[in-house]
Write an enzyme that holds these catalytic residues in place. Sequence first.
Site, PDB file in Angstrom:
ATOM      1  N   LYS A 142       1.093  -0.815  -0.354  1.00 56.62           N
ATOM      2  CA  LYS A 142       0.254   0.155   0.064  1.00 56.62           C
ATOM      3  C   LYS A 142       0.709   1.120   0.271  1.00 56.62           C
ATOM      4  O   LYS A 142       1.832   0.685   0.238  1.00 56.62           O
ATOM      5  CB  LYS A 142      -1.076   0.047   1.488  1.00 56.62           C
ATOM      6  CG  LYS A 142      -0.460   0.844   2.510  1.00 56.62           C
ATOM      7  CD  LYS A 142      -0.889   0.842   2.809  1.00 56.62           C
ATOM      8  CE  LYS A 142      -0.715   1.873   3.722  1.00 56.62           C
ATOM      9  NZ  LYS A 142      -1.992   2.239   5.354  1.00 56.62           N
TER      10      LYS A 142
ATOM     11  N   HIS B  15      -2.081  -5.752   5.171  1.00 53.92           N
ATOM     12  CA  HIS B  15      -2.175  -6.845   6.072  1.00 53.92           C
ATOM     13  C   HIS B  15      -2.848  -7.461   7.024  1.00 53.92           C
ATOM     14  O   HIS B  15      -3.169  -7.940   7.784  1.00 53.92           O
ATOM     15  CB  HIS B  15      -0.498  -6.465   6.707  1.00 53.92           C
ATOM     16  CG  HIS B  15      -0.206  -4.970   7.280  1.00 53.92           C
ATOM     17  ND1 HIS B  15      -0.653  -3.813   7.078  1.00 53.92           N
ATOM     18  CD2 HIS B  15      -0.916  -4.561   8.597  1.00 53.92           C
ATOM     19  CE1 HIS B  15      -1.278  -2.496   8.186  1.00 53.92           C
ATOM     20  NE2 HIS B  15      -0.786  -3.394   9.042  1.00 53.92           N
TER      21      HIS B  15
ATOM     22  N   LYS C  29      -4.009 -11.257   9.688  1.00 54.67           N
ATOM     23  CA  LYS C  29      -4.358 -11.280  10.925  1.00 54.67           C
ATOM     24  C   LYS C  29      -5.504 -12.984  10.780  1.00 54.67           C
ATOM     25  O   LYS C  29      -6.420 -12.764   9.990  1.00 54.67           O
ATOM     26  CB  LYS C  29      -4.937 -10.541  11.380  1.00 54.67           C
ATOM     27  CG  LYS C  29      -4.179  -9.091  11.422  1.00 54.67           C
ATOM     28  CD  LYS C  29      -4.170  -8.029  12.005  1.00 54.67           C
ATOM     29  CE  LYS C  29      -3.912  -7.062  12.358  1.00 54.67           C
ATOM     30  NZ  LYS C  29      -2.367  -6.967  12.742  1.00 54.67           N
TER      31      LYS C  29
ATOM     32  N   GLU D 222      -4.629   4.027  17.254  1.00 58.91           N
ATOM     33  CA  GLU D 222      -3.467   4.058  17.338  1.00 58.91           C
ATOM     34  C   GLU D 222      -3.043   5.050  18.440  1.00 58.91           C
ATOM     35  O   GLU D 222      -3.962   6.100  18.236  1.00 58.91           O
ATOM     36  CB  GLU D 222      -2.717   4.048  16.386  1.00 58.91           C
ATOM     37  CG  GLU D 222      -3.092   3.613  14.846  1.00 58.91           C
ATOM     38  CD  GLU D 222      -2.394   3.780  13.474  1.00 58.91           C
ATOM     39  OE1 GLU D 222      -1.034   3.592  13.242  1.00 58.91           O
ATOM     40  OE2 GLU D 222      -2.706   4.359  12.590  1.00 58.91           O
TER      41      GLU D 222
ATOM     42  N   ASP E 276      -5.871   6.767   3.500  1.00 55.23           N
ATOM     43  CA  ASP E 276      -4.711   5.540   4.463  1.00 55.23           C
ATOM     44  C   ASP E 276      -5.379   4.448   4.993  1.00 55.23           C
ATOM     45  O   ASP E 276      -4.390   3.162   5.256  1.00 55.23           O
ATOM     46  CB  ASP E 276      -3.945   6.580   5.762  1.00 55.23           C
ATOM     47  CG  ASP E 276      -1.966   5.684   5.904  1.00 55.23           C
ATOM     48  OD1 ASP E 276      -1.993   5.268   5.011  1.00 55.23           O
ATOM     49  OD2 ASP E 276      -2.258   6.224   6.843  1.00 55.23           O
TER      50      ASP E 276
ATOM     51  N   HIS F  93      -7.794  -0.928   4.523  1.00 52.14           N
ATOM     52  CA  HIS F  93      -8.396  -2.206   5.808  1.00 52.14           C
ATOM     53  C   HIS F  93      -9.363  -1.978   6.363  1.00 52.14           C
ATOM     54  O   HIS F  93     -10.373  -3.200   6.700  1.00 52.14           O
ATOM     55  CB  HIS F  93      -6.806  -1.198   7.086  1.00 52.14           C
ATOM     56  CG  HIS F  93      -5.897  -1.235   6.499  1.00 52.14           C
ATOM     57  ND1 HIS F  93      -4.867  -2.314   6.000  1.00 52.14           N
ATOM     58  CD2 HIS F  93      -5.432  -0.107   7.019  1.00 52.14           C
ATOM     59  CE1 HIS F  93      -3.650  -1.354   5.812  1.00 52.14           C
ATOM     60  NE2 HIS F  93      -3.575  -0.706   5.940  1.00 52.14           N
TER      61      HIS F  93
ATOM     62  N   LYS G 251      -5.281   8.685  14.793  1.00 46.61           N
ATOM     63  CA  LYS G 251      -3.808   8.411  15.771  1.00 46.61           C
ATOM     64  C   LYS G 251      -3.984   9.055  16.739  1.00 46.61           C
ATOM     65  O   LYS G 251      -5.197  10.054  17.432  1.00 46.61           O
ATOM     66  CB  LYS G 251      -3.006   9.230  14.942  1.00 46.61           C
ATOM     67  CG  LYS G 251      -2.823   8.918  13.352  1.00 46.61           C
ATOM     68  CD  LYS G 251      -1.853   8.553  13.065  1.00 46.61           C
ATOM     69  CE  LYS G 251      -1.835   7.706  11.041  1.00 46.61           C
ATOM     70  NZ  LYS G 251      -1.103   6.751  11.205  1.00 46.61           N
TER      71      LYS G 251
HETATM   72  P1  NAD Z   1      11.537   2.538   2.964  1.00 47.92           P
HETATM   73  O1  NAD Z   1      11.950   4.178   2.384  1.00 47.92           O
HETATM   74  O2  NAD Z   1      12.184   2.793   4.684  1.00 47.92           O
HETATM   75  O3  NAD Z   1      12.999   1.978   2.191  1.00 47.92           O
HETATM   76  C1  NAD Z   1      12.832   2.309   1.199  1.00 47.92           C
HETATM   77  C2  NAD Z   1      13.971   0.950   0.025  1.00 47.92           C
HETATM   78  O4  NAD Z   1      13.373   1.097  -1.917  1.00 47.92           O
HETATM   79  C3  NAD Z   1      15.036   1.105   0.732  1.00 47.92           C
HETATM   80  O5  NAD Z   1      15.337  -0.576   0.717  1.00 47.92           O
HETATM   81  C4  NAD Z   1      15.310   1.848  -0.747  1.00 47.92           C
HETATM   82  O6  NAD Z   1      17.098   1.422  -0.945  1.00 47.92           O
HETATM   83  C5  NAD Z   1      14.759   1.113  -1.877  1.00 47.92           C
HETATM   84  N1  NAD Z   1      15.106   1.963  -2.997  1.00 47.92           N
HETATM   85  C6  NAD Z   1      14.473   3.317  -2.933  1.00 47.92           C
HETATM   86  N2  NAD Z   1      14.979   4.358  -4.301  1.00 47.92           N
HETATM   87  C7  NAD Z   1      14.692   2.906  -5.250  1.00 47.92           C
HETATM   88  C8  NAD Z   1      15.052   2.528  -6.507  1.00 47.92           C
HETATM   89  N3  NAD Z   1      15.269   3.792  -7.729  1.00 47.92           N
HETATM   90  N4  NAD Z   1      16.289   1.173  -6.764  1.00 47.92           N
HETATM   91  C9  NAD Z   1      16.021  -0.152  -6.113  1.00 47.92           C
HETATM   92  N5  NAD Z   1      15.650   1.217  -5.119  1.00 47.92           N
HETATM   93  C10 NAD Z   1      15.476   2.056  -4.463  1.00 47.92           C
HETATM   94  O7  NAD Z   1      10.257   2.319   3.152  1.00 47.92           O
HETATM   95  P2  NAD Z   1       9.735   1.378   3.482  1.00 47.92           P
HETATM   96  O8  NAD Z   1       9.602   1.879   4.415  1.00 47.92           O
HETATM   97  O9  NAD Z   1       9.956  -0.049   3.470  1.00 47.92           O
HETATM   98  O10 NAD Z   1       8.806   1.018   2.488  1.00 47.92           O
HETATM   99  C11 NAD Z   1       7.809   0.442   1.746  1.00 47.92           C
HETATM  100  C12 NAD Z   1       7.028   0.569   0.471  1.00 47.92           C
HETATM  101  O11 NAD Z   1       5.671  -0.145   1.445  1.00 47.92           O
HETATM  102  C13 NAD Z   1       6.392   1.817   0.511  1.00 47.92           C
HETATM  103  O12 NAD Z   1       5.533   1.632  -0.630  1.00 47.92           O
HETATM  104  C14 NAD Z   1       5.581   1.952   1.334  1.00 47.92           C
HETATM  105  O13 NAD Z   1       4.668   2.937   1.491  1.00 47.92           O
HETATM  106  C15 NAD Z   1       4.959   0.420   1.824  1.00 47.92           C
HETATM  107  N6  NAD Z   1       4.850   0.690   3.158  1.00 47.92           N
HETATM  108  C16 NAD Z   1       5.541   0.484   4.179  1.00 47.92           C
HETATM  109  C17 NAD Z   1       5.057   0.242   5.674  1.00 47.92           C
HETATM  110  C18 NAD Z   1       5.857   0.103   6.475  1.00 47.92           C
HETATM  111  O14 NAD Z   1       5.667  -0.210   7.890  1.00 47.92           O
HETATM  112  N7  NAD Z   1       7.004   1.525   6.457  1.00 47.92           N
HETATM  113  C19 NAD Z   1       3.584   0.020   5.781  1.00 47.92           C
HETATM  114  C20 NAD Z   1       2.648  -0.183   4.850  1.00 47.92           C
HETATM  115  C21 NAD Z   1       3.287  -0.196   3.997  1.00 47.92           C
END
Ligand code: NAD
Length: 487
Positions: A148, A178, A182, A216, A235, A240, A334
Amino acid sequence: MVSRVIPVDPFDLVIFGGTGDLARRKILPGLYRRFLAGQVPDSSRIIGAARGEMDDDGFRAFVAEAIGEFVSEGKRDGETLARFLGHVHYVSVDAKGDGGWKDLARLMRKDVVQAFYFSVAPSLFGDLAERLHRFRIATETARIVVEKPFGRDLDSARALNATLAEHFTEHQIYRIDHYLGKETVQNLMAVRFANILFEPLWNARHVDHVQITVAETVGVGGRGAYYDKSGAMRDMVQNHLMQLLCLIAMEAPYRFDPDAVRDEKLKVIRALKEIGPEDIVRGQYRGGPRAGGEPSYVEDAEDPASKTESYIALKVQIANWRWKGTPFYLRTGKKLRARASEIAVVFKEVPHSIFDDEEGWRENVLSIRLQPNEGMTLSVMIKEPGPGGMRLTEVPLDMSFAEALGEDGTDIPDAYERLIMDVIRGNQTLFMRGDEVEAAWAWTDPIIAAWEARGDKPKGYDPGSSGPEDALMLLHRDGRRWREIRE
Ligand code: NAD
């Protein structure tokens, strides 16, 4: 009760964004736990792929650290961890450039299950899909998992679906939510459709209303500017809460099959009535002294004029035979009183009470807790024990999964690990189909457009409260009350 572990075929799982926050906190620790459960067959590989330069050993150190932080101590002895790390590899690729893709192509095997987890910003999904195709990496049975947010409105979701469809069929695309992973959420389907007890009562004749709460305690600090572009409706509700509503409201699918289940969910989304301003309350958390000096939402969002909601409550109606006249009250926010997610199905009164004790009487409630302490409780009325006449009291029929399924609850797989295993197995039941996502946006878009056109400003609420006062009124005016938000 010992849970049965169903073996899976050997796989190559590539995690694009393997060095990101989601991979570190959820995906990699989850895979380790599946490894412990015997679900990572010998020749399987977990391949981190991200922009940073790193070798296998560097990434293994990163994975070991993530496991150290997010897996309980008793489950990570050095020898087991070393065996797991033997499955782990790394390739440096740039989603927007061509560097690294040939290395990935060389590494991938064509004769095992291939899965590509897009754990990167959605703006990169198209680039990844195109390069997987152009460098002939993905086989025809390869699966892609997308995170997402899936679009921010109908147009962007359609565009994203179209981009992915250029290179992958719908059967290869796993849109993750996710909440659907659950244990309790899936159990909801088992409770509804594997028992004769509930379904006859599961309709507007017997259900007074349904409450879905996802509360939250954290604010948006740190990612406020990013969150400010979406808000609670985009969001949380569009995905969800809507998915939870679908599982409660849908008709019985003809079988437990991905498309049969998703067809039924889609019908619910299409049957949602339009809602007007009187059925929506939006809020923003306040800051200042009453918030213990913590910043307000607009400070976190870095925009003093922000009209984005950190809280939303909605009264939703479903226009079909089963649910005519039964409201579904949804709320999420939140910085609320507690971190608690619950679906409560509140049943109607008995048609005629034969007891005088009207004060003691409460309606039956089936409460489905998603977090913390996943489980279900059905409240029933009994006689208060002892002499003193026929006084009524409420007792819970409690089914706490943590106790029922594992010694201490830690055997319950996390939503992510369960969903990843479903990807490897090729089971899309718990993933959103493209038309479902679009239908959800088609319902959400006009609601957002209407409040934007009116220039509505969210109501303030204190951190640690249950949300804005007006949200209480949403139920009060219908002669109902929100359930308490508590852990
Ligand atoms: P983050 O910013 O922590 O990590 C991003 C990753 O993408 C890194 O490994 C980076 O190296 C890689 N990346 C960035 N640009 C790149 C490119 N051009 N080529 C290759 N790799 C590249 O992000 P995150 O928090 O891990 O989130 C990732 C995805 O998951 C997003 O779509 C976010 O919306 C979604 N998401 C995250 C969470 C969370 O809890 N973090 C929850 C739900 C959804």
